[in-house]
Design a protein around this motif. Sequence first.
Motif: not given
Length: 320
Positions: A42-51, A60-67
């Motif tokens: 469910a957190a994958v959109p944060l990863l894709f949206g980071a780009f 911020g998005n990459l850090a959020a997904f990593g956390m």
Amino acid sequence: MAQRFGGRFSPDMRRQDGNLNPVPVAPIRHRLAGRPKYVTLAAVPLLFGAFFQDPTGMAGNLAAFGMIAGAMWMTGQGLAAEAAYEVRRVARRPAIPRKLFGGVLAGLGLGVGVAEPGSLMGAGAVGVTGLVLHWLAFGSDPMRDKGMAGTDGFQQDRAQKMIDEAETHLAQMRDAIRRAGDRWLDARVDRFAATVEELFDRVRSNPGDLSAARRYMGVYLVGARDATVKFADLYRQTRDPATRTSYETFLDDLEQDFSAKSQRLLEGDRTDLDIEISVLRDRLAREGVRSDEPGRLDAPRTETARFLDGLLTPGRDKAR
């Protein structure tokens, strides 16, 4: 490595002596063990949206997904520790509350994911909400020891250290037999490991039995591991039926020895319980709680004495 499907009536699933495969021992698995991966997905959109953001938003998005991904990994470890805790009669609480740390990390990840300049209050509210939802979804960590009341802490620590070393030998034994590439042998070693775990459980419940079980948990288990390593290497190359039969016979004998040792320890625990009950009965009789005349009971003088008297004489009401 892919494994061929097989069942009770599948070809080549019977041994040469006609016996069926041993029933595989199911691994310890928490009923919620599959949930963390869905939260990570469910957190994958944060990863894709980071780009598609500026450098600050990307970080911020990459850090959020990593956390969040790290929180779910930690939560999965906490669920595994809780599952092992639940199946044991005697267990220590996990040294690290992994689910609690996972919930805090997940809340931080959600907060970082929605954080914007000037909206720290909103990000904090989202983080706290994520922490609460994590607790509702996965529960809390075990926070107290189970079945260890009245045991010597020093003896318990010695026993647990020995058990940890023995479990390492078992894990190495399982890893070695997997190299043989035989599902029947995998299940056979799992069944032997389950028998050994019963001995571990006895020692956990009564650390005083450590001296009697030390040779089994040390010398014999190390010997079983070394024999399994040598067998797996040889059988993988030769597929010799005689070698396999010899190893299976070895496991059968060793399993019987471990099972008999567990039973002897259990009988010793029962003997100790009978002695404790006998001593307590004599003490109650000396204090006048029980009558020396058989078949008659004086009324206990205190509530505690009445409780103990009822506990030690379950047929008292029927006799009346």
